[in-house]
Design a protein around this motif. Structure first.
Motif, PDB file in Angstrom:
ATOM      1  N   ARG A  41       1.261  -1.500  -0.094  1.00 19.20           N
ATOM      2  CA  ARG A  41       0.085  -0.597  -0.054  1.00 19.20           C
ATOM      3  C   ARG A  41       1.030   1.291  -0.060  1.00 19.20           C
ATOM      4  N   LEU A  42       0.935   2.480  -1.044  1.00 22.81           N
ATOM      5  CA  LEU A  42       1.237   3.678  -0.793  1.00 22.81           C
ATOM      6  C   LEU A  42       0.545   4.253  -0.197  1.00 22.81           C
ATOM      7  N   GLU A  43       1.061   4.998   0.596  1.00 21.22           N
ATOM      8  CA  GLU A  43       0.541   6.182   1.585  1.00 21.22           C
ATOM      9  C   GLU A  43       1.155   7.252   1.521  1.00 21.22           C
ATOM     10  N   ASP A  44       0.245   7.357   0.032  1.00 18.77           N
ATOM     11  CA  ASP A  44       0.374   9.037  -0.226  1.00 18.77           C
ATOM     12  C   ASP A  44      -0.946   9.839  -0.056  1.00 18.77           C
ATOM     13  N   HIS A  45      -1.204  10.042   0.951  1.00 18.34           N
ATOM     14  CA  HIS A  45      -2.586  10.555   1.143  1.00 18.34           C
ATOM     15  C   HIS A  45      -1.910  12.018   1.618  1.00 18.34           C
ATOM     16  N   ASP A  46      -0.740  12.122   2.154  1.00 19.14           N
ATOM     17  CA  ASP A  46      -0.304  13.462   2.140  1.00 19.14           C
ATOM     18  C   ASP A  46      -0.214  14.009   0.661  1.00 19.14           C
TER      19      ASP A  46
END
Ligand code: ZN
Length: 286
Positions: A41-46
């Protein structure tokens, strides 16, 4: 017994370094030992700090290291509808409210929950200059203000006082009180970005993650994820394993600015994947 599903979840806000490799090694080893599946999972929420070039480098480095996930990667930036749906369920139950407070305003309103250094006579009044890594308990300033949700306001979820008990697979029985630690949980910030705690908890629920493996720096925030997951309707929480971090000193995590080595550099220097993994684990004494 239900199948084990874990995840490796880097944020594409920089290149992979040895600290990530400790986590990846734990994730793949512990999951494979249990005959489980690993999700990526690429946590690119920022959205401000995430960059496609970092994502490409992360995927390339993982493949080179031999850390192969069992499904195509998912990106948090593409999952806004899922987070929105989860939030709607909470909103319908009156658990969501808009918040107009900046971090500086919260710092002014409360003392940090972290014990201030001794020698100040206990007069360590909070100030807007509280370091970013100090946890501030949100005092509920906006809980009953009835602010209308709009761009520019954050969103919080009400946390009832609770004692969250769980057995960490490395640390044993833990007991945490999220409403005392952090107060009502920020789930979307004032820029409209989903927070890490909310996005990760929703993803772990929706993706059926049963085993969360992550660094010791996140141990203290597990209770709020358990409480949030329960509010979201999760009846069986995931298991948690928190592993050691590469430390600069006994109390300070090594950061990139301290010279934690990037995998790109090691590759360029001719290191093999096995040497890189061995080096990462040796830095936590394995
Ligand atoms: Zn507020």
């Amino acid at each position: 017994m239900a199948a084990i599903i874990s995840r490796f979840a880097p944020a594409p806000t920089g290149f992979l370094h040895l600290g990530h490799i400790v986590n990846a090694a734990y994730v793949w080893r512990e999951t494979r030992a249990r005959r489980g599946r690993v999700l990526l999972r690429l946590e690119d929420h920022d959205r401000r700090r995430s960059q496609p070039r970092f994502e490409a480098a992360i995927l390339d480095d993982l493949a080179w290291l031999g850390f192969v996930a069992d499904a195509p990667p998912v990106r948090q930036s593409a999952r806004g509808d899922i987070y929105e749906a989860a939030l709607s369920g909470l909103r319908r139950r009156g658990l969501v409210y808009a918040c107009n407070c900046s971090r500086a305003a919260i710092a002014e309103a409360v003392a940090p929950t972290k014990t201030p250094p001794s020698g100040d006579g206990g007069r360590a009044a909070a100030s807007p200059a509280v370091p970013a890594d100090v946890e501030l308990r949100y005092p509920g300033t906006c809980a009953d203000r009835g602010l209308t949700e709009r761009h520019g306001l954050g969103l919080r979820v009400r946390l009832e006082p609770s004692v969250e008990r769980f057995v960490d697979l490395r640390h044993g029985l833990q007991e945490q009180r999220p409403s005392e630690q952090c107060g009502d949980l920020l789930v979307r910030d004032r820029d409209g970005q989903w927070t890490y705690q909310f996005a990760a908890t929703v993803d772990d629920l929706v993706q059926g993650v049963t085993l969360v493996i992550r660094g010791d720096d996140l141990l203290a925030s597990t209770g709020r994820q358990l409480q949030l997951a329960r509010l979201l309707g999760r009846d069986q929480p995931p298991e948690f394993l928190h592993h050691p971090l590469i430390m600069k000193s006994p109390s300070q995590k090594l950061s990139k600015s301290d010279g934690d080595t990037g995998i790109r550099e090691l590759r360029a220097q001719g290191w093999t994947p096995a040497q890189v993994i061995e080096r990462a684990l040796s830095l936590i004494g394995l």
